[in-house]
Every structure is written in C-alpha cells, then in structure tokens.
Design a protein around this motif. Sequence first.
Motif, PDB file in Angstrom:
ATOM      1  N   ALA A 168      10.165 -26.152 -15.015  1.00 37.76           N
ATOM      2  CA  ALA A 168      10.964 -26.694 -16.280  1.00 37.76           C
ATOM      3  C   ALA A 168      10.609 -27.585 -17.195  1.00 37.76           C
ATOM      4  CB  ALA A 168      11.542 -28.188 -15.195  1.00 37.76           C
ATOM      5  N   ARG A 169       8.858 -27.778 -17.068  1.00 40.84           N
ATOM      6  CA  ARG A 169       8.373 -28.520 -18.665  1.00 40.84           C
ATOM      7  C   ARG A 169       8.209 -27.829 -19.296  1.00 40.84           C
ATOM      8  NH1 ARG A 169       6.763 -33.018 -15.002  1.00 40.84           N
ATOM      9  NH2 ARG A 169       4.389 -31.732 -14.017  1.00 40.84           N
ATOM     10  N   VAL A 170       7.486 -26.391 -18.558  1.00 44.92           N
ATOM     11  CA  VAL A 170       7.845 -24.986 -19.744  1.00 44.92           C
ATOM     12  C   VAL A 170       8.723 -24.419 -20.518  1.00 44.92           C
ATOM     13  CG1 VAL A 170       6.317 -22.230 -19.182  1.00 44.92           C
ATOM     14  CG2 VAL A 170       5.707 -24.382 -18.060  1.00 44.92           C
ATOM     15  N   ASN A 171       9.876 -24.366 -19.851  1.00 50.45           N
ATOM     16  CA  ASN A 171      10.574 -24.161 -20.289  1.00 50.45           C
ATOM     17  C   ASN A 171      12.116 -24.669 -20.174  1.00 50.45           C
ATOM     18  OD1 ASN A 171      12.699 -22.795 -21.651  1.00 50.45           O
ATOM     19  ND2 ASN A 171      11.885 -20.245 -21.178  1.00 50.45           N
ATOM     20  N   SER A 172      13.208 -25.877 -20.973  1.00 46.48           N
ATOM     21  CA  SER A 172      13.689 -26.372 -20.140  1.00 46.48           C
ATOM     22  C   SER A 172      15.979 -25.696 -20.403  1.00 46.48           C
ATOM     23  CB  SER A 172      13.844 -28.109 -21.025  1.00 46.48           C
ATOM     24  OG  SER A 172      14.259 -27.847 -22.239  1.00 46.48           O
ATOM     25  N   THR A 193      20.085 -19.620 -29.440  1.00 45.75           N
ATOM     26  CA  THR A 193      21.051 -20.223 -29.753  1.00 45.75           C
ATOM     27  C   THR A 193      19.380 -19.907 -30.973  1.00 45.75           C
ATOM     28  OG1 THR A 193      18.984 -21.838 -28.367  1.00 45.75           O
ATOM     29  CG2 THR A 193      21.758 -21.694 -28.546  1.00 45.75           C
ATOM     30  N   ARG A 194      18.950 -21.403 -32.323  1.00 47.92           N
ATOM     31  CA  ARG A 194      18.641 -20.877 -32.712  1.00 47.92           C
ATOM     32  C   ARG A 194      16.696 -21.437 -32.457  1.00 47.92           C
ATOM     33  NH1 ARG A 194      20.067 -24.049 -38.435  1.00 47.92           N
ATOM     34  NH2 ARG A 194      22.048 -22.720 -39.083  1.00 47.92           N
ATOM     35  N   ARG A 195      16.912 -22.436 -31.377  1.00 51.64           N
ATOM     36  CA  ARG A 195      15.668 -22.936 -31.358  1.00 51.64           C
ATOM     37  C   ARG A 195      15.087 -21.632 -29.500  1.00 51.64           C
ATOM     38  NH1 ARG A 195      13.577 -27.073 -27.151  1.00 51.64           N
ATOM     39  NH2 ARG A 195      13.052 -26.852 -25.486  1.00 51.64           N
ATOM     40  N   GLU A 196      16.048 -20.929 -29.411  1.00 51.85           N
ATOM     41  CA  GLU A 196      15.824 -19.418 -28.047  1.00 51.85           C
ATOM     42  C   GLU A 196      15.309 -18.055 -28.967  1.00 51.85           C
ATOM     43  OE1 GLU A 196      18.475 -20.051 -24.774  1.00 51.85           O
ATOM     44  OE2 GLU A 196      19.094 -18.907 -26.541  1.00 51.85           O
ATOM     45  N   LEU A 197      15.575 -18.305 -30.703  1.00 47.25           N
ATOM     46  CA  LEU A 197      15.467 -17.258 -31.507  1.00 47.25           C
ATOM     47  C   LEU A 197      13.542 -17.851 -31.628  1.00 47.25           C
ATOM     48  CD1 LEU A 197      18.263 -16.630 -33.777  1.00 47.25           C
ATOM     49  CD2 LEU A 197      17.319 -15.294 -32.066  1.00 47.25           C
ATOM     50  N   GLU A 198      13.416 -18.940 -31.537  1.00 52.38           N
ATOM     51  CA  GLU A 198      12.195 -19.623 -32.721  1.00 52.38           C
ATOM     52  C   GLU A 198      11.789 -19.648 -31.298  1.00 52.38           C
ATOM     53  OE1 GLU A 198       8.795 -20.561 -34.140  1.00 52.38           O
ATOM     54  OE2 GLU A 198      10.733 -19.630 -34.646  1.00 52.38           O
ATOM     55  N   ARG A 199      11.542 -19.860 -30.070  1.00 47.72           N
ATOM     56  CA  ARG A 199      10.579 -19.671 -29.050  1.00 47.72           C
ATOM     57  C   ARG A 199      10.667 -18.170 -28.797  1.00 47.72           C
ATOM     58  NH1 ARG A 199       9.566 -22.759 -23.436  1.00 47.72           N
ATOM     59  NH2 ARG A 199      11.722 -24.264 -24.561  1.00 47.72           N
ATOM     60  N   TYR A 200      11.133 -16.840 -28.977  1.00 48.07           N
ATOM     61  CA  TYR A 200      10.725 -16.113 -28.691  1.00 48.07           C
ATOM     62  C   TYR A 200      11.030 -14.684 -30.046  1.00 48.07           C
ATOM     63  CZ  TYR A 200      12.770 -17.844 -23.992  1.00 48.07           C
ATOM     64  OH  TYR A 200      13.104 -18.429 -22.631  1.00 48.07           O
ATOM     65  N   ARG A 201      10.355 -15.427 -30.159  1.00 44.78           N
ATOM     66  CA  ARG A 201      10.268 -14.540 -31.666  1.00 44.78           C
ATOM     67  C   ARG A 201       8.864 -13.540 -30.660  1.00 44.78           C
ATOM     68  NH1 ARG A 201       7.051 -16.623 -35.808  1.00 44.78           N
ATOM     69  NH2 ARG A 201       6.016 -18.375 -35.618  1.00 44.78           N
ATOM     70  N   ALA A 229       4.834 -17.020 -15.845  1.00 46.48           N
ATOM     71  CA  ALA A 229       5.499 -15.891 -17.004  1.00 46.48           C
ATOM     72  C   ALA A 229       6.526 -15.403 -17.095  1.00 46.48           C
ATOM     73  CB  ALA A 229       4.500 -14.540 -16.268  1.00 46.48           C
ATOM     74  N   LEU A 230       7.357 -15.606 -16.093  1.00 47.38           N
ATOM     75  CA  LEU A 230       9.249 -15.552 -16.042  1.00 47.38           C
ATOM     76  C   LEU A 230       9.521 -16.321 -16.724  1.00 47.38           C
ATOM     77  CD1 LEU A 230       9.450 -13.774 -12.222  1.00 47.38           C
ATOM     78  CD2 LEU A 230       9.303 -12.619 -14.938  1.00 47.38           C
ATOM     79  N   ALA A 231       9.286 -17.610 -16.034  1.00 48.08           N
ATOM     80  CA  ALA A 231       9.850 -18.513 -16.499  1.00 48.08           C
ATOM     81  C   ALA A 231       9.510 -18.298 -18.387  1.00 48.08           C
ATOM     82  CB  ALA A 231       9.458 -19.795 -16.616  1.00 48.08           C
ATOM     83  N   ALA A 232       8.351 -17.989 -18.538  1.00 47.96           N
ATOM     84  CA  ALA A 232       8.123 -18.293 -20.046  1.00 47.96           C
ATOM     85  C   ALA A 232       8.900 -17.505 -21.140  1.00 47.96           C
ATOM     86  CB  ALA A 232       6.308 -18.135 -20.271  1.00 47.96           C
ATOM     87  N   SER A 233       8.916 -16.166 -20.325  1.00 50.86           N
ATOM     88  CA  SER A 233       9.740 -15.238 -20.875  1.00 50.86           C
ATOM     89  C   SER A 233      11.127 -15.267 -20.800  1.00 50.86           C
ATOM     90  CB  SER A 233       9.432 -13.599 -20.132  1.00 50.86           C
ATOM     91  OG  SER A 233       8.564 -13.599 -19.766  1.00 50.86           O
ATOM     92  N   GLY A 234      12.016 -16.370 -20.462  1.00 45.47           N
ATOM     93  CA  GLY A 234      13.305 -16.292 -20.671  1.00 45.47           C
ATOM     94  C   GLY A 234      13.890 -16.406 -19.701  1.00 45.47           C
ATOM     95  N   VAL A 235      13.815 -16.017 -18.218  1.00 41.88           N
ATOM     96  CA  VAL A 235      14.183 -15.177 -17.376  1.00 41.88           C
ATOM     97  C   VAL A 235      15.743 -16.531 -17.368  1.00 41.88           C
ATOM     98  CG1 VAL A 235      14.828 -14.992 -14.589  1.00 41.88           C
ATOM     99  CG2 VAL A 235      12.955 -14.045 -16.105  1.00 41.88           C
ATOM    100  N   GLY A 236      16.741 -16.636 -17.588  1.00 41.76           N
ATOM    101  CA  GLY A 236      17.693 -16.964 -17.727  1.00 41.76           C
ATOM    102  C   GLY A 236      17.799 -17.778 -16.062  1.00 41.76           C
ATOM    103  N   SER A 237      17.689 -17.045 -14.645  1.00 38.76           N
ATOM    104  CA  SER A 237      18.175 -18.234 -14.106  1.00 38.76           C
ATOM    105  C   SER A 237      16.503 -18.113 -13.052  1.00 38.76           C
ATOM    106  CB  SER A 237      19.413 -17.876 -13.224  1.00 38.76           C
ATOM    107  OG  SER A 237      19.519 -18.669 -11.990  1.00 38.76           O
ATOM    108  N   LEU A 238      15.733 -19.239 -12.703  1.00 38.43           N
ATOM    109  CA  LEU A 238      14.999 -18.564 -11.286  1.00 38.43           C
ATOM    110  C   LEU A 238      14.886 -19.709 -10.250  1.00 38.43           C
ATOM    111  CD1 LEU A 238      11.023 -18.204 -13.602  1.00 38.43           C
ATOM    112  CD2 LEU A 238      11.980 -16.608 -11.808  1.00 38.43           C
ATOM    113  N   HIS A 239      14.881 -18.747  -8.688  1.00 35.58           N
ATOM    114  CA  HIS A 239      14.675 -19.983  -7.657  1.00 35.58           C
ATOM    115  C   HIS A 239      13.587 -18.814  -7.359  1.00 35.58           C
ATOM    116  CE1 HIS A 239      16.628 -21.457  -4.637  1.00 35.58           C
ATOM    117  NE2 HIS A 239      16.723 -19.893  -3.459  1.00 35.58           N
ATOM    118  N   LEU A 240      12.994 -20.202  -6.556  1.00 39.29           N
ATOM    119  CA  LEU A 240      11.567 -20.248  -5.597  1.00 39.29           C
ATOM    120  C   LEU A 240      11.788 -20.443  -4.585  1.00 39.29           C
ATOM    121  CD1 LEU A 240      10.002 -22.122  -8.811  1.00 39.29           C
ATOM    122  CD2 LEU A 240      10.262 -19.881  -9.330  1.00 39.29           C
ATOM    123  N   VAL A 241      11.271 -19.959  -3.545  1.00 42.32           N
ATOM    124  CA  VAL A 241      11.430 -19.909  -2.091  1.00 42.32           C
ATOM    125  C   VAL A 241       9.859 -20.200  -1.768  1.00 42.32           C
ATOM    126  CG1 VAL A 241      11.845 -19.490   0.135  1.00 42.32           C
ATOM    127  CG2 VAL A 241      13.390 -18.577  -2.436  1.00 42.32           C
TER     128      VAL A 241
END
Length: 370
Positions: A195-199, A97-105, A149-161
């Motif tokens: 979730a607040r870092v990367n919605s 999305t445009r938002r992702e293009l801006e977030r990850y430029r 770091a993984l959330a900020a970098s845009g990993v699409g699905s994170l599962h925390l245990v």
Amino acid sequence: MLLPRVKPAHRPQRFDDGSIRIGGGISGIAAEITDPYGVAWAVLELMDGTRTPQQIADRVRGELPAVDAAEIVAVIDQLMASGYVEDAASAPPRQLTRRELERYRRSQAFFQRVDLVPREHGWTAQLALKRARVVVLGVGGTGSHAAWALAASGVGSLHLVDPDRVELSNLNRQVLFAEADIGRPKAQVAAERLARVNSDIAISYATTEVGGPADVAALLDGCDVLALCADRPKRPESIRVWVNRVCASAGVPWVGGGYDGPLVTVGVYSPAAGACYECIVAGEERLRRPGLRLDHGGEGVMAPSAGLSGQLVAHNVISLVTGVPEPTPGVIRGINLVAPDEHVFVTHPPRPDCPVCGARARTQCRRGPG
C-alpha cells in the motif's frame, strides 16, 4: 485524424543493399524489410506524425512516379498493421489519471516497444492491468517479489494469501519484510508494505490456510489470474494439482513459480490453450525426468534466486493480463544459476485421458495432421 508515426524505439535503419531494419536489435521485436524500389523507406521517412496516410501516399507518388499507386498504398497499410507505427494524434485514455500517466510512463514505453499489435493508443496494456484482479497465493520468497512487482506495475486489485508469520530466517530472501515484522502475519505485513508502494491500487489479504480444492475455489471470485507461489502442502496431494484443476474448472489462467536450489522455474497454464500442469509433469515422468519442481526444493535459497523466480512469475502474470508479450501456456521455462548455459524449456502435449485438458487433447487428435 490518423497521423502515423514510427514509434521512437523502432526507428528504421537502411543498409547499403536497400534493405531496412526496423524495431532495433532485440530478437522478437526487430524485423528486416526487403525494399528493392525504396517504397518502404520513402513511406517510413514521411511517417513522422504530421501527415495522414493519404498525404503520405501522395508525397511518395510524387517522389517515385514509376511505382504503382496501389503498391504504395499497400506498403502504407502493411506498415501501419506491423505494430512499429503509432497514431501521433491519439490521446491518453481518460480512465487513467494524470498521476497514473506519470507513474507508469516507463511501463508505457516498455509496452509500446514490445507490443507489435496495432492499438488505439499506447496505454492499452496499462489499462488492462488497472482493471485486473490478481490473487497471489503465498507471499514468501517467490511471492513477495511477485507481489511487489505486480503492485508496482499497477495491477488494480491484488489479493494476498498466506497463513504464515514472519520469521528471522525469512529475511535473507523475502523482500517485503523487516526485522521489526518478526512474528506478524506475512499477508498483513505484505499488504501494508505494498500500500505504501502504490496507493492507487486496491490491496486485500487473508491469513487463512489453503487446505484443499474448495479453499482454492473460494479465492477465484472475480479473479483474472492466480499466481501460485506457495510451497505447501506437497503431500499427499500437491497444492499445484488443486490449483491446476480448480483454475481449469473456473476458466482462470494461472502462473506457478519457484526454485529448487539454483534452479529457477516458472510455468504458465490456461484453460484455453496448451497442456495443463499435470500433463507437463506426466510428460517428464514418461521421459524418466521426474522431479520437475515449481516450488521450494529444500532449504537452499538466496535472495537472487527467490527474486528471479518472483519476477518471472510477475512477468508472466502481466503477459496473461495484457497479452504483451503474447503468453505461451503449457510451457515451463527457467534458468540454472550454477550452469547459465542450461536453459529450461519444457512442454508436452495434453494427454487424451487427462481430467483437466483431455477434451482439448482429443479435439487436437481428431483434427489430424495438416
């Protein structure tokens, strides 16, 4: 229409002897080009994104009539395959999305600079991250930094245990938690923070204890990479051994990291290549260097050492997902914060009798030298 353009970060420099340096000054990215007839330089000057390869070839033939046309075409082809050139006509993929293009430029700029594999467009790595599912096992000192770091970098699905609750003594190093979180489940708090870092990504969590190989196996459904950041159980059988064997059986690569006082280490393992964790440890024991650690070693730890270990884990997870930079499984790397000139680099061949990667070792043995 293909319009070759030298990547902005790779602008070439020509020296008095006619040689060319391209890719900047960082080892692993830059390269030297021998160019006795000036063909490469003439081509590079024309690769500005406004001409097709044929137009570039025609211009260079006009400027250097003594050079064979086939040689000019060969130089153009080599430069286009070098990874220093991009297609100025390519458009960002519709999956972002445009938002992702801006977030990850800024991430895209990093990948464009580091990635020397020709791609259809400059967003291939970011797309791979968006499609990936990563499990982070343990969100304490190492895991909290890795998960952020993984959330900020845009990993699409994170599962925390993580089965633990936040304690006051965690707050000197565990970046996702605050004083108000004391007593709350770490995995839940970490999921809320991220979730607040990367919605734009999906984050799930579990507070269950991992007590054996079956529990590890239950985490791997749809998993692309597992990040092992947990520090227990350690005895009688290490959680690292469980992860090593279960991930190999499931065909899932994994990264394990941690700290032992000032020593920060990270290891990368893949069922497809390199020695497994147990072969690395066995190799160290054969050399009478037992005690190589990928987990917490005692009580001594500060925020910088925890942060470094977590960031190294995240970097290697991203490498496994994207291929940028190319991952090197079967290696443990690290640094010693009290002896900065002591760099850790440990690798050993797979053992033929290893239950995890023995078949790979026997195949390599059969191939023989050369």
